[in-house]
Scaffold this motif. Structure first.
Motif, PDB file in Angstrom:
ATOM      1  N   LEU A  39       0.838  -1.205   0.000  1.00  0.00           N
ATOM      2  CA  LEU A  39       0.000   0.000   0.000  1.00  0.00           C
ATOM      3  C   LEU A  39       0.871   1.252   0.000  1.00  0.00           C
ATOM      4  O   LEU A  39       0.661   2.180  -0.785  1.00  0.00           O
ATOM      5  CB  LEU A  39      -0.910  -0.013   1.228  1.00  0.00           C
ATOM      6  N   PHE A  40       1.889   1.265   0.880  1.00  0.00           N
ATOM      7  CA  PHE A  40       2.757   2.443   0.961  1.00  0.00           C
ATOM      8  C   PHE A  40       3.696   2.546  -0.238  1.00  0.00           C
ATOM      9  O   PHE A  40       4.042   3.650  -0.662  1.00  0.00           O
ATOM     10  CB  PHE A  40       3.539   2.433   2.282  1.00  0.00           C
ATOM     11  N   VAL A  41       4.097   1.404  -0.799  1.00  0.00           N
ATOM     12  CA  VAL A  41       4.910   1.431  -2.020  1.00  0.00           C
ATOM     13  C   VAL A  41       4.097   2.036  -3.165  1.00  0.00           C
ATOM     14  O   VAL A  41       4.590   2.885  -3.919  1.00  0.00           O
ATOM     15  CB  VAL A  41       5.407   0.006  -2.380  1.00  0.00           C
ATOM     16  N   GLY A  42       2.847   1.634  -3.291  1.00  0.00           N
ATOM     17  CA  GLY A  42       1.967   2.197  -4.320  1.00  0.00           C
ATOM     18  C   GLY A  42       1.757   3.683  -4.116  1.00  0.00           C
ATOM     19  O   GLY A  42       1.764   4.468  -5.071  1.00  0.00           O
ATOM     20  N   LEU A  43       1.571   4.096  -2.867  1.00  0.00           N
ATOM     21  CA  LEU A  43       1.403   5.520  -2.553  1.00  0.00           C
ATOM     22  C   LEU A  43       2.663   6.299  -2.927  1.00  0.00           C
ATOM     23  O   LEU A  43       2.586   7.381  -3.529  1.00  0.00           O
ATOM     24  CB  LEU A  43       1.091   5.686  -1.065  1.00  0.00           C
ATOM     25  N   ALA A  44       3.834   5.758  -2.591  1.00  0.00           N
ATOM     26  CA  ALA A  44       5.091   6.425  -2.914  1.00  0.00           C
ATOM     27  C   ALA A  44       5.287   6.543  -4.428  1.00  0.00           C
ATOM     28  O   ALA A  44       5.731   7.590  -4.926  1.00  0.00           O
ATOM     29  CB  ALA A  44       6.265   5.664  -2.293  1.00  0.00           C
ATOM     30  N   LEU A  45       4.949   5.496  -5.169  1.00  0.00           N
ATOM     31  CA  LEU A  45       5.088   5.540  -6.622  1.00  0.00           C
ATOM     32  C   LEU A  45       4.126   6.549  -7.239  1.00  0.00           C
ATOM     33  O   LEU A  45       4.478   7.251  -8.194  1.00  0.00           O
ATOM     34  CB  LEU A  45       4.837   4.147  -7.214  1.00  0.00           C
ATOM     35  N   THR A  46       2.923   6.648  -6.680  1.00  0.00           N
ATOM     36  CA  THR A  46       1.955   7.626  -7.178  1.00  0.00           C
ATOM     37  C   THR A  46       2.448   9.047  -6.943  1.00  0.00           C
ATOM     38  O   THR A  46       2.377   9.901  -7.832  1.00  0.00           O
ATOM     39  CB  THR A  46       0.590   7.418  -6.484  1.00  0.00           C
ATOM     40  N   VAL A  47       2.961   9.307  -5.739  1.00  0.00           N
ATOM     41  CA  VAL A  47       3.504  10.638  -5.426  1.00  0.00           C
ATOM     42  C   VAL A  47       4.698  10.939  -6.327  1.00  0.00           C
ATOM     43  O   VAL A  47       4.840  12.063  -6.838  1.00  0.00           O
ATOM     44  CB  VAL A  47       3.883  10.718  -3.930  1.00  0.00           C
ATOM     45  N   LEU A  48       5.565   9.951  -6.540  1.00  0.00           N
ATOM     46  CA  LEU A  48       6.722  10.145  -7.416  1.00  0.00           C
ATOM     47  C   LEU A  48       6.273  10.477  -8.842  1.00  0.00           C
ATOM     48  O   LEU A  48       6.837  11.377  -9.486  1.00  0.00           O
ATOM     49  CB  LEU A  48       7.591   8.882  -7.423  1.00  0.00           C
ATOM     50  N   LEU A  49       5.257   9.790  -9.329  1.00  0.00           N
ATOM     51  CA  LEU A  49       4.739  10.066 -10.664  1.00  0.00           C
ATOM     52  C   LEU A  49       4.189  11.491 -10.753  1.00  0.00           C
ATOM     53  O   LEU A  49       4.449  12.201 -11.729  1.00  0.00           O
ATOM     54  CB  LEU A  49       3.648   9.049 -11.014  1.00  0.00           C
ATOM     55  N   MET A  50       3.469  11.907  -9.707  1.00  0.00           N
ATOM     56  CA  MET A  50       2.935  13.273  -9.695  1.00  0.00           C
ATOM     57  C   MET A  50       4.066  14.307  -9.710  1.00  0.00           C
ATOM     58  O   MET A  50       4.009  15.306 -10.426  1.00  0.00           O
ATOM     59  CB  MET A  50       2.045  13.487  -8.460  1.00  0.00           C
ATOM     60  N   VAL A  51       5.101  14.059  -8.917  1.00  0.00           N
ATOM     61  CA  VAL A  51       6.248  14.979  -8.872  1.00  0.00           C
ATOM     62  C   VAL A  51       6.940  15.036 -10.228  1.00  0.00           C
ATOM     63  O   VAL A  51       7.316  16.118 -10.703  1.00  0.00           O
ATOM     64  CB  VAL A  51       7.235  14.545  -7.762  1.00  0.00           C
ATOM     65  N   LEU A  52       7.110  13.896 -10.879  1.00  0.00           N
ATOM     66  CA  LEU A  52       7.742  13.873 -12.198  1.00  0.00           C
ATOM     67  C   LEU A  52       6.901  14.614 -13.233  1.00  0.00           C
ATOM     68  O   LEU A  52       7.455  15.342 -14.081  1.00  0.00           O
ATOM     69  CB  LEU A  52       7.964  12.421 -12.644  1.00  0.00           C
ATOM     70  N   ILE A  53       5.584  14.459 -13.176  1.00  0.00           N
ATOM     71  CA  ILE A  53       4.708  15.166 -14.115  1.00  0.00           C
ATOM     72  C   ILE A  53       4.825  16.685 -13.911  1.00  0.00           C
ATOM     73  O   ILE A  53       4.936  17.442 -14.865  1.00  0.00           O
ATOM     74  CB  ILE A  53       3.244  14.675 -13.960  1.00  0.00           C
ATOM     75  N   VAL A  54       4.813  17.103 -12.653  1.00  0.00           N
ATOM     76  CA  VAL A  54       4.939  18.536 -12.338  1.00  0.00           C
ATOM     77  C   VAL A  54       6.303  19.048 -12.805  1.00  0.00           C
ATOM     78  O   VAL A  54       6.400  20.125 -13.400  1.00  0.00           O
ATOM     79  CB  VAL A  54       4.728  18.784 -10.827  1.00  0.00           C
ATOM     80  N   ALA A  55       7.365  18.272 -12.585  1.00  0.00           N
ATOM     81  CA  ALA A  55       8.717  18.697 -12.991  1.00  0.00           C
ATOM     82  C   ALA A  55       8.842  18.789 -14.490  1.00  0.00           C
ATOM     83  O   ALA A  55       9.418  19.749 -15.023  1.00  0.00           O
ATOM     84  CB  ALA A  55       9.749  17.712 -12.422  1.00  0.00           C
ATOM     85  N   MET A  56       8.261  17.817 -15.208  1.00  0.00           N
ATOM     86  CA  MET A  56       8.329  17.852 -16.669  1.00  0.00           C
ATOM     87  C   MET A  56       7.527  19.040 -17.217  1.00  0.00           C
ATOM     88  O   MET A  56       7.963  19.707 -18.157  1.00  0.00           O
ATOM     89  CB  MET A  56       7.756  16.545 -17.250  1.00  0.00           C
ATOM     90  N   THR A  57       6.363  19.280 -16.624  1.00  0.00           N
ATOM     91  CA  THR A  57       5.538  20.416 -17.065  1.00  0.00           C
ATOM     92  C   THR A  57       6.253  21.733 -16.804  1.00  0.00           C
ATOM     93  O   THR A  57       6.267  22.619 -17.657  1.00  0.00           O
ATOM     94  CB  THR A  57       4.192  20.392 -16.321  1.00  0.00           C
ATOM     95  N   ALA A  58       6.894  21.848 -15.632  1.00  0.00           N
ATOM     96  CA  ALA A  58       7.628  23.072 -15.298  1.00  0.00           C
ATOM     97  C   ALA A  58       8.807  23.261 -16.237  1.00  0.00           C
ATOM     98  O   ALA A  58       9.104  24.373 -16.678  1.00  0.00           O
ATOM     99  CB  ALA A  58       8.103  23.016 -13.850  1.00  0.00           C
ATOM    100  N   ALA A  59       9.502  22.170 -16.581  1.00  0.00           N
ATOM    101  CA  ALA A  59      10.660  22.257 -17.480  1.00  0.00           C
ATOM    102  C   ALA A  59      10.203  22.681 -18.880  1.00  0.00           C
ATOM    103  O   ALA A  59      10.905  23.438 -19.563  1.00  0.00           O
ATOM    104  CB  ALA A  59      11.377  20.921 -17.532  1.00  0.00           C
ATOM    105  N   LYS A  60       9.061  22.235 -19.330  1.00  0.00           N
ATOM    106  CA  LYS A  60       8.566  22.623 -20.654  1.00  0.00           C
ATOM    107  C   LYS A  60       8.158  24.090 -20.664  1.00  0.00           C
ATOM    108  O   LYS A  60       8.324  24.777 -21.686  1.00  0.00           O
ATOM    109  CB  LYS A  60       7.356  21.754 -21.043  1.00  0.00           C
ATOM    110  N   ASN A  61       7.608  24.573 -19.566  1.00  0.00           N
ATOM    111  CA  ASN A  61       7.180  25.963 -19.514  1.00  0.00           C
ATOM    112  C   ASN A  61       8.363  26.925 -19.445  1.00  0.00           C
ATOM    113  O   ASN A  61       8.228  28.074 -19.869  1.00  0.00           O
ATOM    114  CB  ASN A  61       6.283  26.197 -18.291  1.00  0.00           C
ATOM    115  N   ILE A  62       9.503  26.470 -18.934  1.00  0.00           N
ATOM    116  CA  ILE A  62      10.682  27.340 -18.854  1.00  0.00           C
ATOM    117  C   ILE A  62      11.233  27.606 -20.244  1.00  0.00           C
ATOM    118  O   ILE A  62      11.652  28.702 -20.561  1.00  0.00           O
ATOM    119  CB  ILE A  62      11.738  26.707 -17.916  1.00  0.00           C
ATOM    120  N   GLU A  63      11.236  26.570 -21.089  1.00  0.00           N
ATOM    121  CA  GLU A  63      11.836  26.721 -22.427  1.00  0.00           C
ATOM    122  C   GLU A  63      11.065  27.587 -23.332  1.00  0.00           C
ATOM    123  O   GLU A  63      10.146  28.101 -23.421  1.00  0.00           O
ATOM    124  CB  GLU A  63      11.958  25.346 -23.093  1.00  0.00           C
TER     125      GLU A  63
END
Length: 63
Positions: A39-63
């Motif tokens: 359960l906690f591994v799934g939660l951690a992977l979900t949070v990691l995916l959300m962080v990666l999506i936010v980071a990728m979106t932020a990186a695209k907006n900078i360029e």
């Protein structure tokens, strides 16, 4: 009133139910720590995916 055949069927039915319940209880007890960890591994992977999506979106907006 209660024949030996009926009594035998009742005993087998009750024994089968007790066997089923014991397997369920033992299986649940053994699986509980693993399920909690997963359960906690799934939660951690979900949070990691959300962080990666936010980071990728932020990186695209900078360029």
């Amino acid at each position: 009133m209660v024949t030996a055949k009926l009594l035998g069927i009742l005993v087998v039915a009750v024994a089968g139910l007790a066997f089923y319940l014991s397997i369920y209880v033992v299986g649940s007890t053994i699986a509980m720590p693993f399920m909690t960890i997963m359960l906690f591994v799934g939660l951690a992977l979900t949070v990691l995916l959300m962080v990666l999506i936010v980071a990728m979106t932020a990186a695209k907006n900078i360029e």
